[in-house]
Design a protein around this motif. Structure first.
Motif, mmCIF file in Angstrom:
data_model
loop_
_atom_site.group_PDB
_atom_site.id
_atom_site.type_symbol
_atom_site.label_atom_id
_atom_site.label_comp_id
_atom_site.label_asym_id
_atom_site.label_seq_id
_atom_site.Cartn_x
_atom_site.Cartn_y
_atom_site.Cartn_z
ATOM 1 N N GLY A 189 -5.659 -8.200 6.713
ATOM 2 C CA GLY A 189 -5.028 -9.347 6.419
ATOM 3 C C GLY A 189 -3.220 -8.974 6.416
ATOM 4 O O GLY A 189 -2.439 -9.764 6.192
ATOM 5 N N LEU A 190 -2.910 -7.706 6.429
ATOM 6 C CA LEU A 190 -1.575 -7.257 6.256
ATOM 7 C C LEU A 190 -1.174 -7.126 8.015
ATOM 8 O O LEU A 190 -2.027 -6.815 8.956
ATOM 9 C CB LEU A 190 -1.264 -5.857 5.710
ATOM 10 C CG LEU A 190 -1.732 -5.775 4.254
ATOM 11 C CD1 LEU A 190 -1.593 -4.158 3.796
ATOM 12 C CD2 LEU A 190 -0.748 -6.773 3.439
ATOM 13 N N ASP A 191 0.232 -7.601 7.975
ATOM 14 C CA ASP A 191 0.706 -7.304 9.302
ATOM 15 C C ASP A 191 1.016 -5.674 9.617
ATOM 16 O O ASP A 191 0.913 -4.961 8.561
ATOM 17 C CB ASP A 191 2.282 -8.087 9.490
ATOM 18 C CG ASP A 191 3.249 -7.585 8.708
ATOM 19 O OD1 ASP A 191 3.448 -6.396 8.534
ATOM 20 O OD2 ASP A 191 3.899 -8.496 7.878
ATOM 21 N N SER A 192 1.179 -5.371 11.068
ATOM 22 C CA SER A 192 1.385 -4.131 11.485
ATOM 23 C C SER A 192 2.565 -3.418 10.551
ATOM 24 O O SER A 192 2.247 -2.137 10.290
ATOM 25 C CB SER A 192 1.719 -4.221 12.794
ATOM 26 O OG SER A 192 0.609 -4.517 13.675
ATOM 27 N N LYS A 193 3.615 -3.993 10.545
ATOM 28 C CA LYS A 193 4.449 -3.337 9.557
ATOM 29 C C LYS A 193 4.223 -2.996 8.401
ATOM 30 O O LYS A 193 4.577 -1.921 7.828
ATOM 31 C CB LYS A 193 6.188 -4.221 9.652
ATOM 32 C CG LYS A 193 7.199 -3.489 8.901
ATOM 33 C CD LYS A 193 8.397 -4.562 9.014
ATOM 34 C CE LYS A 193 9.545 -3.768 8.524
ATOM 35 N NZ LYS A 193 9.743 -3.732 7.227
ATOM 36 N N SER A 194 3.716 -4.002 7.472
ATOM 37 C CA SER A 194 3.148 -3.912 6.178
ATOM 38 C C SER A 194 2.057 -2.531 6.238
ATOM 39 O O SER A 194 2.211 -1.570 5.131
ATOM 40 C CB SER A 194 2.569 -4.787 5.668
ATOM 41 O OG SER A 194 3.593 -6.014 5.469
ATOM 42 N N LYS A 195 1.134 -2.749 7.023
ATOM 43 C CA LYS A 195 0.073 -1.527 7.204
ATOM 44 C C LYS A 195 0.746 -0.261 7.356
ATOM 45 O O LYS A 195 0.393 0.677 6.555
ATOM 46 C CB LYS A 195 -0.747 -1.637 8.257
ATOM 47 C CG LYS A 195 -1.881 -2.776 8.410
ATOM 48 C CD LYS A 195 -2.589 -2.803 9.526
ATOM 49 C CE LYS A 195 -3.789 -3.911 9.661
ATOM 50 N NZ LYS A 195 -4.871 -3.907 10.592
#
Length: 115
Positions: free
Chosen positions: A78-84
């Motif tokens: 559910g998180l985008d790549s940057k947030s992950k």
């Protein structure tokens, strides 16, 4: 200690770890298509912690009692790549030493580490 990144790991996480001075061996670059047991053995041979987004490694460790030097399961759907990447970097910086020889789970608000 190095980190082996399973193919399931978002590649932006791999790049972010490298940018933050972690040595990361990416299965996607070295052993593309390797099965989970081969990946686990590779991490052991490389004296490395394994980072993955694949829950099957829990079965290898807990049910089949396979040896490892540390497994980090990333559970950040559910998180985008940057947030992950940001969550993983923070967790590794805060917990890397404790992750060795443990099974760790990184989720959005916490990292659980079980020896």
């Amino acid at each position: 200690m190095k980190i082996v990144a399973d193919e399931s790991v978002d590649f932006q996480i791999v790049m972010s770890l490298r940018k933050n001075d972690f040595v990361v061996l990416a299965i996607d670059e070295l052993l593309k298509g390797a099965d989970d047991e081969k990946v686990l053995n590779f991490a052991l041979q490389e004296n490395s912690i394994l980072i993955t987004e694949d829950k099957d490694f829990g079965e290898l460790v807990y049910r089949l009692n396979k040896s490892h030097l540390g497994i980090v399961l990333v559970r950040l759907s559910g998180l985008d790549s940057k947030s992950k990447s940001e969550v993983v970097i923070k967790s590794f910086k805060d917990n890397f030493e404790r992750m060795k020889n443990s099974f760790s789970v990184i989720s959005p608000n916490q990292t659980r580490i079980k020896k």
